[in-house]
Design a protein around this motif. Structure first.
Motif, PDB file in Angstrom:
ATOM      1  N   ALA A   1      67.538  -7.995   1.928  1.00  0.00           N
ATOM      2  CA  ALA A   1      66.741  -6.890   2.531  1.00  0.00           C
ATOM      3  C   ALA A   1      67.179  -6.964   3.815  1.00  0.00           C
ATOM      4  O   ALA A   1      67.007  -7.603   4.641  1.00  0.00           O
ATOM      5  N   LEU A   2      67.765  -5.935   4.248  1.00  0.00           N
ATOM      6  CA  LEU A   2      68.526  -5.505   5.689  1.00  0.00           C
ATOM      7  C   LEU A   2      67.435  -4.635   6.293  1.00  0.00           C
ATOM      8  O   LEU A   2      67.284  -3.511   5.863  1.00  0.00           O
ATOM      9  N   ALA A   3      66.829  -5.116   7.534  1.00  0.00           N
ATOM     10  CA  ALA A   3      66.200  -4.437   8.462  1.00  0.00           C
ATOM     11  C   ALA A   3      67.076  -3.555   9.234  1.00  0.00           C
ATOM     12  O   ALA A   3      67.927  -4.126  10.000  1.00  0.00           O
ATOM     13  N   ILE A   4      66.828  -2.140   9.243  1.00  0.00           N
ATOM     14  CA  ILE A   4      67.564  -1.243  10.103  1.00  0.00           C
ATOM     15  C   ILE A   4      66.274  -0.554  10.953  1.00  0.00           C
ATOM     16  O   ILE A   4      65.718   0.305  10.454  1.00  0.00           O
ATOM     17  N   ILE A   5      65.998  -0.939  12.183  1.00  0.00           N
ATOM     18  CA  ILE A   5      64.918  -0.435  12.942  1.00  0.00           C
ATOM     19  C   ILE A   5      65.340   0.072  14.246  1.00  0.00           C
ATOM     20  O   ILE A   5      64.547   0.430  14.951  1.00  0.00           O
ATOM     21  N   GLY A   6      66.773   0.343  14.561  1.00  0.00           N
ATOM     22  CA  GLY A   6      67.201   0.751  15.713  1.00  0.00           C
ATOM     23  C   GLY A   6      68.698   0.912  15.532  1.00  0.00           C
ATOM     24  O   GLY A   6      69.254   0.156  14.776  1.00  0.00           O
ATOM     25  N   GLY A   7      69.303   2.129  16.117  1.00  0.00           N
ATOM     26  CA  GLY A   7      70.802   2.313  15.967  1.00  0.00           C
ATOM     27  C   GLY A   7      71.030   3.327  14.899  1.00  0.00           C
ATOM     28  O   GLY A   7      70.491   3.520  14.202  1.00  0.00           O
ATOM     29  N   MET A   8      72.429   3.578  14.908  1.00  0.00           N
ATOM     30  CA  MET A   8      72.880   4.514  13.848  1.00  0.00           C
ATOM     31  C   MET A   8      73.061   3.340  12.580  1.00  0.00           C
ATOM     32  O   MET A   8      73.627   2.379  12.454  1.00  0.00           O
ATOM     33  N   PRO A   9      72.497   4.134  11.521  1.00  0.00           N
ATOM     34  CA  PRO A   9      72.896   3.248  10.282  1.00  0.00           C
ATOM     35  C   PRO A   9      74.421   2.696   9.847  1.00  0.00           C
ATOM     36  O   PRO A   9      74.454   1.770   9.365  1.00  0.00           O
ATOM     37  N   GLU A  10      75.109   3.551  10.383  1.00  0.00           N
ATOM     38  CA  GLU A  10      76.556   3.128  10.068  1.00  0.00           C
ATOM     39  C   GLU A  10      76.967   1.660  10.763  1.00  0.00           C
ATOM     40  O   GLU A  10      77.844   1.061  10.063  1.00  0.00           O
TER      41      GLU A  10
ATOM     42  N   LEU B   1      75.641  -6.815  -9.303  1.00  0.00           N
ATOM     43  CA  LEU B   1      74.422  -7.330  -9.874  1.00  0.00           C
ATOM     44  C   LEU B   1      73.423  -7.707  -8.730  1.00  0.00           C
ATOM     45  O   LEU B   1      72.286  -8.253  -9.192  1.00  0.00           O
ATOM     46  N   LEU B   2      74.068  -7.704  -7.496  1.00  0.00           N
ATOM     47  CA  LEU B   2      72.844  -8.222  -6.580  1.00  0.00           C
ATOM     48  C   LEU B   2      72.316  -7.160  -5.891  1.00  0.00           C
ATOM     49  O   LEU B   2      72.981  -6.148  -5.179  1.00  0.00           O
ATOM     50  N   PRO B   3      71.016  -7.024  -5.864  1.00  0.00           N
ATOM     51  CA  PRO B   3      70.201  -5.895  -5.199  1.00  0.00           C
ATOM     52  C   PRO B   3      70.251  -6.082  -3.850  1.00  0.00           C
ATOM     53  O   PRO B   3      70.158  -6.905  -3.115  1.00  0.00           O
ATOM     54  N   LEU B   4      70.349  -4.858  -3.278  1.00  0.00           N
ATOM     55  CA  LEU B   4      70.390  -4.662  -1.613  1.00  0.00           C
ATOM     56  C   LEU B   4      69.020  -3.653  -1.263  1.00  0.00           C
ATOM     57  O   LEU B   4      68.853  -2.780  -1.964  1.00  0.00           O
ATOM     58  N   GLY B   5      68.397  -3.920  -0.398  1.00  0.00           N
ATOM     59  CA  GLY B   5      67.309  -3.359   0.178  1.00  0.00           C
ATOM     60  C   GLY B   5      67.540  -2.941   1.695  1.00  0.00           C
ATOM     61  O   GLY B   5      68.123  -3.730   2.356  1.00  0.00           O
ATOM     62  N   ILE B   6      66.978  -1.697   1.759  1.00  0.00           N
ATOM     63  CA  ILE B   6      66.718  -1.401   3.355  1.00  0.00           C
ATOM     64  C   ILE B   6      65.275  -1.409   3.825  1.00  0.00           C
ATOM     65  O   ILE B   6      64.543  -0.478   3.021  1.00  0.00           O
ATOM     66  N   ASN B   7      64.912  -1.686   4.932  1.00  0.00           N
ATOM     67  CA  ASN B   7      63.879  -1.760   5.474  1.00  0.00           C
ATOM     68  C   ASN B   7      63.581  -1.130   6.709  1.00  0.00           C
ATOM     69  O   ASN B   7      64.347  -1.406   7.561  1.00  0.00           O
ATOM     70  N   SER B   8      62.764  -0.151   6.785  1.00  0.00           N
ATOM     71  CA  SER B   8      63.087   0.751   8.229  1.00  0.00           C
ATOM     72  C   SER B   8      61.675   1.123   8.351  1.00  0.00           C
ATOM     73  O   SER B   8      60.687   1.131   7.667  1.00  0.00           O
ATOM     74  N   HIS B   9      61.386   1.848   9.846  1.00  0.00           N
ATOM     75  CA  HIS B   9      60.105   2.134  10.331  1.00  0.00           C
ATOM     76  C   HIS B   9      60.220   3.777   9.857  1.00  0.00           C
ATOM     77  O   HIS B   9      61.159   4.266   9.904  1.00  0.00           O
TER      78      HIS B   9
ATOM     79  N   ARG C   1      67.037  -0.322  -3.378  1.00  0.00           N
ATOM     80  CA  ARG C   1      65.548  -0.445  -2.849  1.00  0.00           C
ATOM     81  C   ARG C   1      65.234  -0.019  -1.393  1.00  0.00           C
ATOM     82  O   ARG C   1      66.197  -0.162  -0.537  1.00  0.00           O
ATOM     83  N   PHE C   2      64.334   0.680  -1.265  1.00  0.00           N
ATOM     84  CA  PHE C   2      64.011   1.285   0.285  1.00  0.00           C
ATOM     85  C   PHE C   2      62.544   1.078   0.593  1.00  0.00           C
ATOM     86  O   PHE C   2      61.612   1.467  -0.188  1.00  0.00           O
ATOM     87  N   LEU C   3      62.315   0.272   1.635  1.00  0.00           N
ATOM     88  CA  LEU C   3      60.955  -0.045   1.990  1.00  0.00           C
ATOM     89  C   LEU C   3      60.720   0.663   3.190  1.00  0.00           C
ATOM     90  O   LEU C   3      61.480   0.314   4.165  1.00  0.00           O
ATOM     91  N   LEU C   4      59.462   1.175   3.613  1.00  0.00           N
ATOM     92  CA  LEU C   4      59.170   1.991   4.766  1.00  0.00           C
ATOM     93  C   LEU C   4      57.983   1.412   5.259  1.00  0.00           C
ATOM     94  O   LEU C   4      56.945   1.008   4.527  1.00  0.00           O
TER      95      LEU C   4
END
Length: 370
Positions: A211-220, A242-250, A322-325
């Motif tokens: 679960a990768l937190a992206i809460i600032g900066g450009m997503p690239e 086969l490994l799920p990746l999630g992005i967590n953001s504000h 997965r995407f969590l807000l």
């Protein structure tokens, strides 16, 4: 009469959800702060609504500060489990370095029993340090080794009812049983990753969902983390596909983009500037906030179409599942948060799921003319 819990719904191809820290700060508009009791009540209503509108996941984060009410995610999620039917319930995160992995496993196994098999754990190092003086007396110099050892034990607890284990930082386990056991064969353990490439490498090497937190900066800017994760998984013999990746953001949703920005900015700025004073960040300006709302910014504040487009733009970059807000960065009126959750579930989720399903559907060979 005891109600038999329904089995969890089959996971959708792309999962959307929400996470919250149970923020309890002064309302930027009124200056009022709700009681801890009321904030927990509101939070449970928010989780219940997320389930009703068809979202896939709800996560709550562990903190030990006066501005957050959740110090024990499993307990809050257990209360939510009795009010929900399908939504998966996860920590976001469990600060594993200051926890006993046996107690974490037991708590989430109990949650799994209560929820009928919907528990998950998101383990992380944590972005705050207030748990360290409470539980281990300070931040140890060898914290990375401590965290690795505790993660190793947490994963081994899933393999067998009886376990023998020895580490450096905890009393050994000598063929002891650990109970209760969960409904699921094993509780999914995600590794929460912030700005440390070594954490992404660890997740890949261990074959854990990230679960990768992206809460600032450009997503690239975060694409190298995903490459490190998948390359490490491949090198360790795991199939990255086969490994799920999630992005967590504000983020925050309202009927119009302007309404979302005008409602979210005062609360968001109050919290981020308070944290900024603690950590030496520059003050958040409205111009910076607006730039962060753009397609290539980190914030998902906008109307349903804008948020859908942004999730799909990042899906092109990361190919995540997965995407969590985090909808409550700062205190907003409960009714507005409920509306934001409703929009995410009823208007954003169907669009995103359909488009991701189209993108990821296997190509079919053209039918020849006979």
């Amino acid at each position: 009469m005891t109600q038999t819990p329904l089995p969890p719904a089959a996971p959708s191809p792309f999962q959307l959800g929400i996470y919250s820290f149970g923020e309890r700060t002064a309302d930027a508009a009124t200056g009022l702060t709700v009681s801890p009791q009321q904030r927990v009540r509101d939070l449970l209503e928010e989780i219940e609504l997320a389930d009703q509108v068809g979202l896939d996941v709800y996560g709550v984060g562990e903190h030990h500060r006066p501005d957050f009410v959740i110090s024990n995610p499993a307990m809050v999620l257990a209360a939510a489990a009795s009010r929900t039917r399908n939504i998966r319930l996860t920590s976001a995160v469990t600060v594993l370095g200051t926890e006993d992995p046996v107690r974490v496993y037991q708590a989430f196994s109990t949650l799994d029993l209560i929820s009928g098999g919907r528990a998950e754990i998101m383990a992380g190092r944590g972005s705050f340090i207030e748990s360290f003086p409470l539980f281990i007396g300070g931040h140890p110099q060898d914290y990375d080794e401590l965290f690795s050892e505790k993660l190793d034990l947490l994963l081994k607890l899933q393999e067998s009812e009886h376990l023998s284990w020895k580490g450096r930082y905890r009393a050994p386990l000598n063929d002891v049983g650990v109970y209760p056991r969960p409904v699921q064969p094993s509780i999914p353990v995600w590794l929460g990753v912030g700005g440390t490439p070594a954490s992404a490498q660890r997740a890949g090497e261990m074959g854990l969902p990230m679960a990768l937190a992206i809460i600032g900066g450009m997503p690239e800017r975060f694409q190298p983390f995903v490459r490190v994760y998948r390359d490490a998984a491949r090198a360790a013999g795991h199939d990255p596909a086969l490994l799920p990746l999630g992005i967590n953001s504000h983020g925050y949703l309202a009927r119009t983009s302007q309404q979302a920005a005008d409602e979210a900015y005062p609360a968001h700025a109050a919290v981020m500037n308070k944290l900024g004073r603690e950590r030496g960040w520059p003050p958040l300006t409205r111009a910076h906030f607006e730039g962060d709302r753009s397609l290539r910014g980190a914030s998902f504040v906008g109307d349903p179409q804008q948020v859908s487009e942004k999730i799909l733009f990042q899906h092109e970059l990361f190919g995540h599942q997965r995407f969590l807000l985090q909808t409550s960065v700062g205190t907003l009126p409960h009714a507005q948060i409920m509306k934001s959750i409703e929009l995410l579930g009823t208007e954003v989720a169907p669009v995103v799921r359909a488009e991701v399903a189209r993108r990821t559907a296997p190509a079919t060979a053209p039918v020849g003319v006979g």
